[in-house]
Write a protein that holds these residues in place. Sequence first.
Motif, PDB file in Angstrom:
ATOM      1  N   THR A  26      35.696  32.534  54.284  1.00 58.03           N
ATOM      2  CA  THR A  26      36.687  31.667  54.227  1.00 58.03           C
ATOM      3  C   THR A  26      37.804  32.012  55.188  1.00 58.03           C
ATOM      4  OG1 THR A  26      36.319  31.543  51.549  1.00 58.03           O
ATOM      5  CG2 THR A  26      38.519  30.626  52.650  1.00 58.03           C
ATOM      6  N   GLY A  27      38.705  31.108  55.594  1.00 57.32           N
ATOM      7  CA  GLY A  27      39.537  31.348  56.654  1.00 57.32           C
ATOM      8  C   GLY A  27      40.685  30.471  56.687  1.00 57.32           C
ATOM      9  N   VAL A  28      41.994  30.458  57.060  1.00 56.83           N
ATOM     10  CA  VAL A  28      42.788  29.411  57.161  1.00 56.83           C
ATOM     11  C   VAL A  28      43.350  29.648  58.854  1.00 56.83           C
ATOM     12  CG1 VAL A  28      43.890  29.703  54.858  1.00 56.83           C
ATOM     13  CG2 VAL A  28      44.887  31.149  56.610  1.00 56.83           C
ATOM     14  N   ARG A  29      43.957  28.406  59.111  1.00 56.24           N
ATOM     15  CA  ARG A  29      44.602  28.438  60.416  1.00 56.24           C
ATOM     16  C   ARG A  29      45.868  27.415  60.071  1.00 56.24           C
ATOM     17  NH1 ARG A  29      44.870  25.075  64.880  1.00 56.24           N
ATOM     18  NH2 ARG A  29      43.325  23.477  63.874  1.00 56.24           N
ATOM     19  N   TYR A  30      46.971  28.049  60.612  1.00 59.11           N
ATOM     20  CA  TYR A  30      48.271  27.190  60.585  1.00 59.11           C
ATOM     21  C   TYR A  30      48.133  26.196  61.577  1.00 59.11           C
ATOM     22  CZ  TYR A  30      49.486  30.131  56.452  1.00 59.11           C
ATOM     23  OH  TYR A  30      49.804  30.455  55.218  1.00 59.11           O
ATOM     24  N   SER A  31      49.002  25.077  61.573  1.00 61.91           N
ATOM     25  CA  SER A  31      48.644  24.103  62.422  1.00 61.91           C
ATOM     26  C   SER A  31      49.530  24.571  63.665  1.00 61.91           C
ATOM     27  CB  SER A  31      49.727  22.840  61.932  1.00 61.91           C
ATOM     28  OG  SER A  31      51.125  23.205  61.673  1.00 61.91           O
ATOM     29  N   LYS A  32      50.254  25.631  63.842  1.00 65.43           N
ATOM     30  CA  LYS A  32      51.083  25.797  65.017  1.00 65.43           C
ATOM     31  C   LYS A  32      50.287  26.977  65.681  1.00 65.43           C
ATOM     32  CE  LYS A  32      55.418  24.124  63.140  1.00 65.43           C
ATOM     33  NZ  LYS A  32      56.310  23.387  64.335  1.00 65.43           N
ATOM     34  N   SER A  33      49.362  27.451  65.220  1.00 64.46           N
ATOM     35  CA  SER A  33      48.292  28.657  65.665  1.00 64.46           C
ATOM     36  C   SER A  33      47.144  28.435  66.145  1.00 64.46           C
ATOM     37  CB  SER A  33      48.489  29.780  64.428  1.00 64.46           C
ATOM     38  OG  SER A  33      47.630  30.818  64.994  1.00 64.46           O
ATOM     39  N   LYS A  34      46.729  29.006  66.950  1.00 68.13           N
ATOM     40  CA  LYS A  34      45.448  28.831  67.506  1.00 68.13           C
ATOM     41  C   LYS A  34      44.331  29.530  66.923  1.00 68.13           C
ATOM     42  CE  LYS A  34      46.878  27.131  72.022  1.00 68.13           C
ATOM     43  NZ  LYS A  34      46.839  25.699  71.903  1.00 68.13           N
ATOM     44  N   LYS A  35      44.731  30.553  66.167  1.00 65.95           N
ATOM     45  CA  LYS A  35      44.103  31.914  65.701  1.00 65.95           C
ATOM     46  C   LYS A  35      43.752  31.488  64.126  1.00 65.95           C
ATOM     47  CE  LYS A  35      43.738  36.895  65.572  1.00 65.95           C
ATOM     48  NZ  LYS A  35      44.299  38.120  66.048  1.00 65.95           N
ATOM     49  N   ALA A  36      42.724  31.760  63.540  1.00 67.63           N
ATOM     50  CA  ALA A  36      42.475  31.630  62.203  1.00 67.63           C
ATOM     51  C   ALA A  36      42.522  33.033  61.524  1.00 67.63           C
ATOM     52  CB  ALA A  36      41.058  31.272  62.057  1.00 67.63           C
ATOM     53  N   ILE A  37      43.109  33.041  60.485  1.00 70.32           N
ATOM     54  CA  ILE A  37      43.215  34.170  59.483  1.00 70.32           C
ATOM     55  C   ILE A  37      41.965  34.460  58.353  1.00 70.32           C
ATOM     56  CG2 ILE A  37      44.796  35.493  58.035  1.00 70.32           C
ATOM     57  CD1 ILE A  37      46.915  33.752  59.257  1.00 70.32           C
ATOM     58  N   SER A  38      41.165  35.469  58.468  1.00 70.64           N
ATOM     59  CA  SER A  38      40.201  35.841  57.561  1.00 70.64           C
ATOM     60  C   SER A  38      40.861  35.915  56.250  1.00 70.64           C
ATOM     61  CB  SER A  38      39.491  36.865  58.023  1.00 70.64           C
ATOM     62  OG  SER A  38      38.659  36.829  59.299  1.00 70.64           O
ATOM     63  N   LEU A  39      40.045  35.530  55.310  1.00 69.00           N
ATOM     64  CA  LEU A  39      40.331  35.551  54.026  1.00 69.00           C
ATOM     65  C   LEU A  39      39.029  36.445  53.208  1.00 69.00           C
ATOM     66  CD1 LEU A  39      41.781  32.317  52.982  1.00 69.00           C
ATOM     67  CD2 LEU A  39      43.058  34.400  53.967  1.00 69.00           C
ATOM     68  N   VAL A  40      39.514  37.353  52.300  1.00 73.51           N
ATOM     69  CA  VAL A  40      38.391  38.164  51.424  1.00 73.51           C
ATOM     70  C   VAL A  40      38.487  37.582  50.118  1.00 73.51           C
ATOM     71  CG1 VAL A  40      37.558  40.268  50.786  1.00 73.51           C
ATOM     72  CG2 VAL A  40      38.262  39.871  53.141  1.00 73.51           C
ATOM     73  N   HIS A  41      37.544  37.225  49.550  1.00 71.73           N
ATOM     74  CA  HIS A  41      37.374  36.691  48.105  1.00 71.73           C
ATOM     75  C   HIS A  41      37.825  37.777  46.758  1.00 71.73           C
ATOM     76  CE1 HIS A  41      35.389  35.596  44.342  1.00 71.73           C
ATOM     77  NE2 HIS A  41      35.978  34.643  44.544  1.00 71.73           N
ATOM     78  N   ARG A  42      38.706  37.594  46.050  1.00 69.65           N
ATOM     79  CA  ARG A  42      39.074  38.732  45.217  1.00 69.65           C
ATOM     80  C   ARG A  42      38.517  38.480  43.908  1.00 69.65           C
ATOM     81  NH1 ARG A  42      45.122  40.459  44.594  1.00 69.65           N
ATOM     82  NH2 ARG A  42      44.456  41.807  45.937  1.00 69.65           N
ATOM     83  N   SER A  43      38.746  37.235  43.246  1.00 68.26           N
ATOM     84  CA  SER A  43      38.310  36.725  42.204  1.00 68.26           C
ATOM     85  C   SER A  43      38.334  35.309  41.990  1.00 68.26           C
ATOM     86  CB  SER A  43      39.358  37.382  40.994  1.00 68.26           C
ATOM     87  OG  SER A  43      40.645  36.665  41.169  1.00 68.26           O
ATOM     88  N   THR A  44      37.512  34.959  40.993  1.00 69.49           N
ATOM     89  CA  THR A  44      37.502  33.518  40.232  1.00 69.49           C
ATOM     90  C   THR A  44      37.390  33.543  38.718  1.00 69.49           C
ATOM     91  OG1 THR A  44      36.221  32.929  42.491  1.00 69.49           O
ATOM     92  CG2 THR A  44      35.934  31.402  40.375  1.00 69.49           C
ATOM     93  N   GLU A  45      38.305  32.794  38.584  1.00 67.71           N
ATOM     94  CA  GLU A  45      38.275  32.695  36.852  1.00 67.71           C
ATOM     95  C   GLU A  45      38.088  31.348  36.447  1.00 67.71           C
ATOM     96  OE1 GLU A  45      42.270  34.170  35.450  1.00 67.71           O
ATOM     97  OE2 GLU A  45      42.018  35.980  36.535  1.00 67.71           O
TER      98      GLU A  45
END
Length: 140
Positions: free
Chosen positions: A52-71
Amino acid sequence: MKKLFLMLLLVLPLTARSEITTQVSCFRSLEGKNINFEFRTYYDSVTQWSGTGVRYSKSKKAISLVHRSTEQEILAEDRPYQFTTTWVEVSEGALTGEYEMVRQGARIYGMTYTNYKSGKKYSFDQDISMEASPETGCQW
């Protein structure tokens, strides 16, 4: 027999081919600044790997996300389960925040981001009218 074996090697694939599926969702801030980001999930059904990752509209670079939990929670017997999933943001080797998504079935009911440094929490709505694809992302 040897010729038959060689023929089978040419005709049949030796390894299972997997395709990574990509899902893109677009989000807009609910209050304050105009903050937009695209949320991407990747899944490989053969290896059971996801990312999973996010990329903000004003950024060219994506940020990685690490799964913590799902309930999961049952809200009503005849409705799909509600899932609350939390991911930790990893930017430049540091844990910088977390995203929390609440969804039921295919519908996302809420997304929040909490910045670890400032403690500030931001709320977002999914923009289902936004055109998005794995190739082009969200078209801000």
